[in-house]
Every structure is written in structure tokens, then in C-alpha cells.
Design a protein around this motif. Structure first.
Motif, mmCIF file in Angstrom:
data_model
loop_
_atom_site.group_PDB
_atom_site.id
_atom_site.type_symbol
_atom_site.label_atom_id
_atom_site.label_comp_id
_atom_site.label_asym_id
_atom_site.label_seq_id
_atom_site.Cartn_x
_atom_site.Cartn_y
_atom_site.Cartn_z
ATOM 1 N N PRO A 156 5.676 -5.334 4.440
ATOM 2 C CA PRO A 156 5.955 -4.716 3.136
ATOM 3 C C PRO A 156 4.765 -4.859 2.189
ATOM 4 C CG PRO A 156 7.145 -6.802 3.353
ATOM 5 C CD PRO A 156 6.219 -6.686 4.540
ATOM 6 N N ASN A 157 4.868 -4.358 0.984
ATOM 7 C CA ASN A 157 3.827 -4.625 -0.024
ATOM 8 C C ASN A 157 4.469 -4.956 -1.371
ATOM 9 O OD1 ASN A 157 4.531 -2.091 -0.930
ATOM 10 N ND2 ASN A 157 2.560 -1.137 -0.541
ATOM 11 N N THR A 158 3.659 -5.424 -2.316
ATOM 12 C CA THR A 158 4.229 -5.974 -3.555
ATOM 13 C C THR A 158 5.012 -4.977 -4.412
ATOM 14 O OG1 THR A 158 2.014 -5.822 -4.478
ATOM 15 C CG2 THR A 158 2.829 -8.009 -4.001
ATOM 16 N N PRO A 159 4.726 -3.663 -4.399
ATOM 17 C CA PRO A 159 5.591 -2.792 -5.202
ATOM 18 C C PRO A 159 7.061 -2.831 -4.757
ATOM 19 C CG PRO A 159 3.519 -1.692 -4.740
ATOM 20 C CD PRO A 159 3.545 -2.942 -3.902
ATOM 21 N N ALA A 160 7.354 -3.536 -3.656
ATOM 22 C CA ALA A 160 8.751 -3.802 -3.278
ATOM 23 C C ALA A 160 9.473 -4.460 -4.448
ATOM 24 C CB ALA A 160 8.796 -4.722 -2.054
ATOM 25 N N LEU A 161 8.715 -5.211 -5.265
ATOM 26 C CA LEU A 161 9.311 -5.901 -6.422
ATOM 27 C C LEU A 161 9.994 -4.937 -7.365
ATOM 28 C CD1 LEU A 161 6.331 -8.312 -7.239
ATOM 29 C CD2 LEU A 161 8.554 -8.976 -6.318
ATOM 30 N N ILE A 162 9.519 -3.686 -7.408
ATOM 31 C CA ILE A 162 10.145 -2.680 -8.281
ATOM 32 C C ILE A 162 10.746 -1.548 -7.432
ATOM 33 C CG2 ILE A 162 8.820 -3.184 -10.380
ATOM 34 C CD1 ILE A 162 7.039 -0.704 -9.573
ATOM 35 N N GLN A 163 11.094 -1.907 -6.188
ATOM 36 C CA GLN A 163 11.703 -0.950 -5.252
ATOM 37 C C GLN A 163 10.828 0.287 -5.025
ATOM 38 O OE1 GLN A 163 14.497 -2.701 -7.226
ATOM 39 N NE2 GLN A 163 14.189 -3.891 -5.368
ATOM 40 N N ALA A 164 9.507 0.116 -5.152
ATOM 41 C CA ALA A 164 8.574 1.217 -4.896
ATOM 42 C C ALA A 164 7.598 0.810 -3.791
ATOM 43 C CB ALA A 164 7.822 1.571 -6.178
ATOM 44 N N GLY A 165 8.078 -0.020 -2.883
ATOM 45 C CA GLY A 165 7.221 -0.528 -1.814
ATOM 46 C C GLY A 165 6.998 0.488 -0.711
ATOM 47 N N ALA A 166 6.092 0.129 0.184
ATOM 48 C CA ALA A 166 5.883 0.889 1.418
ATOM 49 C C ALA A 166 5.851 -0.148 2.525
ATOM 50 C CB ALA A 166 4.577 1.662 1.371
ATOM 51 N N THR A 167 6.718 0.010 3.520
ATOM 52 C CA THR A 167 6.813 -0.984 4.581
ATOM 53 C C THR A 167 6.592 -0.345 5.939
ATOM 54 O OG1 THR A 167 8.419 -2.283 3.309
ATOM 55 C CG2 THR A 167 8.356 -2.692 5.675
#
Ligand SMILES: NC(=O)c1ccc[n+]([C@@H]2O[C@H](COP(=O)([O-])OP(=O)(O)OC[C@H]3O[C@@H](n4cnc5c(N)ncnc54)[C@H](OP(=O)(O)O)[C@@H]3O)[C@@H](O)[C@H]2O)c1
Length: 262
Positions: free
Chosen positions: A108-119
Motif C-alpha cells: 500500500p502507500n500512505t494516501p491510504a490514510l485518507i482512503q486515496a491509496g494505491a495498493t
């Protein structure tokens, strides 16, 4: 990372009572229970007793030790194992867990924190189709999910999207700094750069045109954008990106070799 997944799952109407969170810190567990009403358990073995999916979200350096603690229980119950630990190969996790486990390894990547990640996700040969669907549902709570066919491709995912947010932050920093040098106040320059990045990313995602066409459309001959693009090209912009992403990919391979050698 785990909190982002939990928050995404709850926001996507996943039942909190189906999720059990473990952590060595009781205060963190209490906070997560208060926020999301999930079950909590400070004891890892107790927490996984009836689990059909286990998400491993500890730091890569302690994953082996955590796996070895869970091994006997997992060998009996054979749950789906999802690992988000950067740089640890599924073959190493499988070995640490006693072999023949269904494993989905994710980057995953850190924009997961705002549900805008790319995994990026990879499933080993033991993972069943329905287990892959389950993994996809869990990770898509943090944003976009994309599957790769072989595990080496996760090193490329690491280079593109895993480390990617930092490249864009660097680009934004440089744009803000130069905007200031060119006479804007820092806040205005920063906001203009960030909103431009957001707008460009949305156009790139939503348009039928590819990014080269989108770029051509805003680059009139002899204009301001053409002057900037020519400057980038004269400074070998594509080579700079190529070298940076290749360095990230190579480091991902080195880390996996180091972390998985025991
Ligand atoms: N952050 C990213 O951008 C990113 C991107 C891709 C992948 N990842 C991966 O995601 C994983 C988590 O990263 P993170 O940034 O979320 O790390 P983090 O903030 O340190 O979260 C890990 C959590 O696990 C807890 N923990 C430690 N030992 C444990 C144990 N034995 N059992 C259960 N929980 C335990 C830690 O508690 P303590 O703090 O008390 O040790 C901490 O709360 C890492 O493997 C990382 O490689 C992160």
C-alpha cells in the motif's frame, strides 16, 4: 497503516464486530475500540483463535518474530494471511508460518490514510479465488487495488506507488520554493502547486486521453508551458525519474534479501 484499513472498512459499512485488533499498547487498543467499536485483544494468539483472515501490519523487522509466535495456531486453522509489511516476500512469510499457507502480499502507500491509496497485491499459489476477493475488499477500503502476476513486480509497485507519494511531495516543495522566488508568498505558491497536482491527477485519471496527449493539449508551440517542458527535457527529466525509480526498485530487492535471509 492498520488504522487506515480499519477506518476504511468501517466507513464502507463493514461490521465492526467482525474485526479484532491487536497491539502491545492497551491505550492504542482502547482508542481504536472507542473510535470504531472493533474488538481488541492485547494477546495475539487469543486474537487470531477464530480468525479466517489475519492482516499482518507490524514493522518488517519484527514480522518473523510475530509469525513464529502465530505459527502453531495458523498451521491448525489455515486462515488467509494478508501481509502489508514492506519488502518481505511471501515465500519467507510462508516459511516462518510453517509452509503451505494462503498468502496475499500487498504494497500500500500512505494516501491510504485518507482512503486515496494505491495498493499492489500478489497472491501465492495457495490463495483461493474467494480469498483473493476478500483481500481485495479489505485493501480497497484504503483506495485503488491492482493485482500483479509475479511477486517481483511488487518491487516495481514499491518504486512507482509505494515510494511515489514522496516524489510528488518533493516536486511540490520545489514548485513552492520557486513560486516564492518568482514573487508569490509561500502559502499562495504552495496552495497553487497542490491544487494543480490534484487537478492534473484528476484529469489524468478521468480523461480518455493519455497523459502525453493531455500534456500536448496544454503545450502551445512557443508558449510558456513549452518553455518549461523544453527546460525539463534539456535537463534529462525522464532519465532522472528512471534512475530514481530504478534505485527504489533495487533497494526494495536488497531489503527483501536482508529481511528474509533468516
Ligand atoms: N507507512 C507506509 O507508508 C507503508 C506503506 C506500505 C507498507 N507499509 C507497511 O505497513 C506496516 C505497518 O507500518 P506502519 O507505518 O503502520 O507502522 P507502525 O505505525 O509502527 O504500526 C505497527 C503497529 O504494530 C504494533 N506492534 C508491534 N509489535 C506488535 C506485535 N507483536 N503484535 C501486534 N502489534 C504489534 C506497533 O506497536 P508499537 O508502536 O508499540 O511497536 C504499532 O502500533 C509495515 O510493515 C510497513 O512496512 C507501510
Amino acid at each position: 497503516m492498520a488504522s487506515s484499513l480499519i477506518s476504511g472498512l468501517i466507513n464502507n459499512q463493514h461490521a465492526a464486530c467482525d474485526i479484532t485488533v491487536t497491539d502491545p499498547d492497551q491505550q492504542k487498543l482502547d482508542q481504536l475500540h472507542q473510535l470504531y467499536a472493533v474488538n481488541t485483544d492485547i494477546d495475539n494468539l487469543n486474537a487470531i483463535k477464530t480468525a479466517d483472515v489475519i492482516v499482518l501490519a507490524v514493522k518488517p523487522q519484527i514480522l518473523k518474530q510475530v509469525c513464529e509466535l502465530l505459527k502453531d495456531s495458523i498451521c491448525k486453522s489455515r486462515p488467509l494471511i494478508i501481509s502489508i509489511a514492506a519488502g518481505i516476500r511471501s515465500t519467507d512469510i510462508d516459511r516462518w508460518l510453517g509452509n503451505n499457507n494462503a498468502i496475499v502480499r500487498c504494497m500500500p502507500n500512505t494516501p491510504a490514510l485518507i482512503q486515496a491509496g494505491a495498493t499492489g497485491l500478489f497472491a501465492n499459489k495457495n490463495a483461493l479465488a474467494e480469498q483473493k476477493t476478500t483481500a481485495d475488499q479489505i485493501l480497497s477500503s484504503a483506495g485503488l487495488t491492482l493485482w500483479v502476476d509475479n511477486e517481483e513486480q511488487l518491487d516495481a509497485v514499491t518504486a512507482v506507488s509505494g515510494s511515489g507519494p514522496a516524489y510528488f511531495f518533493l516536486f511540490l516543495e520545489a514548485m513552492q520554493k520557486t513560486g516564492k522566488q518568482l514573487g508569490l508568498d509561500e502559502a499562495t505558491a504552495g496552495l497553487l502547486a497542490k491544487q494543480t497536482a490534484l487537478g492534473a491527477a484528476r484529469m489524468a485519471l478521468e480523461s480518455d486521453d493519455d497523459t502525453a496527449t493531455l500534456r500536448a493539449k496544454v503545450t502551445s508551440k512557443g508558449g510558456t508551458t513549452a518553455a518549461a517542458i523544453a527546460s525539463f527535457e534539456n535537463n534529462h527529466f525522464s532519465d532522472i525519474i528512471n534512475q530514481a525509480l530504478t534505485a527504489a526498485r533495487d533497494r526494495a530487492i536488497e531489503l527483501a534479501d536482508e529481511l528474509g535471509k533468516n
